[in-house]
Design a protein around this motif. Sequence first.
Motif, PDB file in Angstrom:
ATOM      1  N   ILE A 198       1.993   0.453 -10.122  1.00  0.00           N
ATOM      2  CA  ILE A 198       1.518  -0.830  -9.608  1.00  0.00           C
ATOM      3  C   ILE A 198       1.770  -1.973 -10.595  1.00  0.00           C
ATOM      4  O   ILE A 198       2.395  -2.987 -10.254  1.00  0.00           O
ATOM      5  CB  ILE A 198       0.021  -0.750  -9.243  1.00  0.00           C
ATOM      6  N   ARG A 249       0.825  -1.212   0.000  1.00  0.00           N
ATOM      7  CA  ARG A 249       0.000   0.000   0.000  1.00  0.00           C
ATOM      8  C   ARG A 249       0.857   1.259   0.000  1.00  0.00           C
ATOM      9  O   ARG A 249       0.440   2.309  -0.480  1.00  0.00           O
ATOM     10  CB  ARG A 249      -0.921  -0.013   1.224  1.00  0.00           C
ATOM     11  N   THR A 281      -1.151   5.890 -11.494  1.00  0.00           N
ATOM     12  CA  THR A 281      -0.561   5.064 -10.446  1.00  0.00           C
ATOM     13  C   THR A 281      -0.614   3.596 -10.834  1.00  0.00           C
ATOM     14  O   THR A 281       0.364   2.854 -10.673  1.00  0.00           O
ATOM     15  CB  THR A 281      -1.306   5.283  -9.112  1.00  0.00           C
ATOM     16  N   MET A 282      -1.756   3.174 -11.354  1.00  0.00           N
ATOM     17  CA  MET A 282      -1.903   1.779 -11.757  1.00  0.00           C
ATOM     18  C   MET A 282      -0.985   1.448 -12.921  1.00  0.00           C
ATOM     19  O   MET A 282      -0.317   0.397 -12.928  1.00  0.00           O
ATOM     20  CB  MET A 282      -3.361   1.498 -12.134  1.00  0.00           C
ATOM     21  N   ARG A 306       1.194   2.998  -3.367  1.00  0.00           N
ATOM     22  CA  ARG A 306       0.063   3.836  -3.748  1.00  0.00           C
ATOM     23  C   ARG A 306       0.103   5.168  -3.009  1.00  0.00           C
ATOM     24  O   ARG A 306      -0.180   6.223  -3.593  1.00  0.00           O
ATOM     25  CB  ARG A 306      -1.250   3.103  -3.464  1.00  0.00           C
ATOM     26  N   PRO A 331      -5.222   7.896  -9.933  1.00  0.00           N
ATOM     27  CA  PRO A 331      -5.359   6.432  -9.862  1.00  0.00           C
ATOM     28  C   PRO A 331      -4.947   5.724 -11.147  1.00  0.00           C
ATOM     29  O   PRO A 331      -4.328   4.661 -11.092  1.00  0.00           O
ATOM     30  CB  PRO A 331      -6.853   6.244  -9.569  1.00  0.00           C
TER      31      PRO A 331
END
Length: 296
Positions: A210, A189, A205-206, A192, A202
């Motif tokens: 991620i 986490r 970030t993905m 993020r 988001p």
Amino acid sequence: MTSQTAFVRHALLPEKAPPKPEGKRHLPRRQLLAWIAFAFLALAVLQDVATNERFQWDVFGRYLFDPVVLRGFATTLWLTVVTMAIGVVLGIALAIMRVSPLLPLRAFSAGYLWIFRGTPVLVQLILWYNLAALYPRYGIGIPFTGITFFEGSFNDLITPYTAAILGLGLNEGAYMAEIVRAGLESVGRGQREAAAAMGLGPGKTMRLIILPQAMRFIVPPTGNQTIGMLKNTSIVSIVALWDLLYSVQTIYSRTFQTIPLLLVACAWYLVATSVLSALQARIERHYNRGHSPRGT
């Protein structure tokens, strides 16, 4: 150096082990006996397979590069690539839905996985092939108005190719969703939170943080799924799609030489799975760069 200091150093520092004499390394007796037994068993099996006339190796060699077989093999490879592409894209979308804060998206993803993982892929394939029994015609237009821009028959739309792509691709998407979800959840986490602190949304970030880190955990099971998909394409022969298995079936139904032609199919499946395994190992090494092997 005083004698007391020398005594302390001698007591605290272990002496170097004497160098081992150089020479030929001999296998332990038990290991040598195991290798001899294995070689004897392998030679016995090879000798039996090579001399058993029922294998009909001359027929095997005759049909190994037969155009009909090669055409079926090409269809198998094409179908594997297409269905895995659908499965990967669909799996990523479903996995993102599973971890979404929006309840409708999580519910849709969970329902999709429940249906497609809970029913056999062969049953799904037959259902797609017989979709025209449920919906004889389809139309594209404005709902609830009766206005239709385009319509057609599902009998024309659902061919063996489209049934195979839908049956295998949509089923694979459910399994890939769980693989991708596990990979996404393997990233801490804190990643993020750090991306949010840098002002990344988001989506970025993905995409930038991620997924690249999750790939190390996604690639190995995805490679296994690809190899499994290559073999699972053999079930499309049930809808008369001209894949590798169906091509050899059409030949031995005519010549009654079942065993050698099944061996031809096995040989080409082994070639394809060997190449895919080598590619998987290469991709895994790429994503494991900078990471120590587990247990070290």
